[in-house]
Design a protein around this motif. Structure first.
Motif, PDB file in Angstrom:
ATOM      1  N   LYS A  60      -8.365  -7.818  16.656  1.00  0.00           N
ATOM      2  CA  LYS A  60      -8.607  -7.205  15.355  1.00  0.00           C
ATOM      3  C   LYS A  60      -9.377  -5.886  15.549  1.00  0.00           C
ATOM      4  N   GLU A 120      -6.828   1.743   3.058  1.00  0.00           N
ATOM      5  CA  GLU A 120      -6.815   0.371   3.572  1.00  0.00           C
ATOM      6  C   GLU A 120      -8.001  -0.007   4.453  1.00  0.00           C
ATOM      7  N   ILE A 124      -8.474  -3.854   6.130  1.00  0.00           N
ATOM      8  CA  ILE A 124      -7.608  -4.364   7.198  1.00  0.00           C
ATOM      9  C   ILE A 124      -8.408  -4.774   8.436  1.00  0.00           C
ATOM     10  N   CYS A 127      -7.430  -7.907  10.207  1.00  0.00           N
ATOM     11  CA  CYS A 127      -5.993  -8.064  10.501  1.00  0.00           C
ATOM     12  C   CYS A 127      -5.653  -7.395  11.821  1.00  0.00           C
ATOM     13  N   TYR A 131      -2.932  -3.962   9.606  1.00  0.00           N
ATOM     14  CA  TYR A 131      -2.118  -3.918   8.376  1.00  0.00           C
ATOM     15  C   TYR A 131      -2.188  -5.247   7.636  1.00  0.00           C
ATOM     16  N   ARG A 132      -1.999  -5.153   6.328  1.00  0.00           N
ATOM     17  CA  ARG A 132      -1.828  -6.326   5.457  1.00  0.00           C
ATOM     18  C   ARG A 132      -0.413  -6.189   4.888  1.00  0.00           C
ATOM     19  N   GLU A 134       1.248  -8.014   3.088  1.00  0.00           N
ATOM     20  CA  GLU A 134       1.389  -8.434   1.684  1.00  0.00           C
ATOM     21  C   GLU A 134       0.916  -7.351   0.740  1.00  0.00           C
ATOM     22  N   VAL A 152       0.909 -13.536   8.314  1.00  0.00           N
ATOM     23  CA  VAL A 152      -0.467 -13.663   7.816  1.00  0.00           C
ATOM     24  C   VAL A 152      -1.276 -14.638   8.688  1.00  0.00           C
TER      25      VAL A 152
END
Ligand SMILES: Nc1nc2c(ncn2[C@H]2C[C@H](O)[C@@H](COP(=O)(O)OP(=O)(O)OP(=O)(O)O)O2)c(=O)[nH]1
Length: 171
Positions: A60, A120, A124, A127, A131-132, A134, A152
């Motif tokens: 991450k 973002e 994020i 993540c 990126y997300r 969704e 996810v």
């Protein structure tokens, strides 16, 4: 889960485990750590690994700059997300599954990337890959193969099927 995941990742990476085996091993490690404290419970552990086409794996992002670096590394390439889950009952792994998603990232411009991160970051930060999907992350991709759940972080449909087989969830 009370585990030093960074140390575990380092030693497992040193064994040159394939990304899907790395995700499975980390999910198992976390589940076992919790199961030792709750021997009478059904315990679910999960982990996700992002692997590039050359086998490089990412963690991450810990800063906006690192998120930018990750996204530039992914730009114009296809990477895989391997989402692993392990179920433990009475101290024993009774089920495990790894689901793969393949994501092809557009060759977006540097200006696009800065605008994206303005919007973002830091949302994020949790993540891998920055990126997300969704949310606004979907604008990064030209092609996605796999389930949103696997992106996810969980092989959700196979897990739900197993929980129904165990009678933990209604059929
Ligand atoms: N909401 C969302 N999360 C995502 C997306 N792509 C990846 N992730 C999240 C799912 C995982 O929780 C995380 C994967 O990075 P890690 O393996 O370091 O976290 P994980 O939750 O697997 O275990 P950990 O937090 O290290 O115990 O990134 C996405 O598109 N949307």
């Amino acid at each position: 889960a009370p585990v030093d995941e960074d140390a575990a990742k380092a030693s497992l990476r040193a064994e040159r485990l394939a990304p899907r085996d790395l995700a499975d091993a980390l999910a198992d490690l976390k589940a076992q750590a919790v199961a030792r404290r709750h021997p009478d419970r059904l315990v679910l552990g999960a982990d996700q690994i992002l692997a590039l086409d050359d086998g490089t794996t990412l963690d991450k992002p810990t800063s906006r700059a690192e998120a930018a670096d990750q996204l530039r590394l992914l730009r114009g390439r296809t990477h895989r997300l391997l989402s692993a889950a392990v179920l433990i009952a009475e101290g024993r792994a009774i089920w495990r599954h790894v689901e793969e998603a393949r994501l092809s990232v557009r060759a977006f411009s540097d200006a696009f990337l800065e605008d994206y991160l303005d919007a973002e970051w830091p949302a994020i930060a949790g993540c891998v890959g920055g990126y997300r999907v969704e949310g606004r992350g979907v604008t990064l991709f030209e092609r996605i193969e796999g389930t949103q759940a696997a992106i996810v972080g969980l092989p959700l449909l196979p897990l739900l099927a197993q929980l129904r087989r165990l009678g933990v969830m209604p059929s």
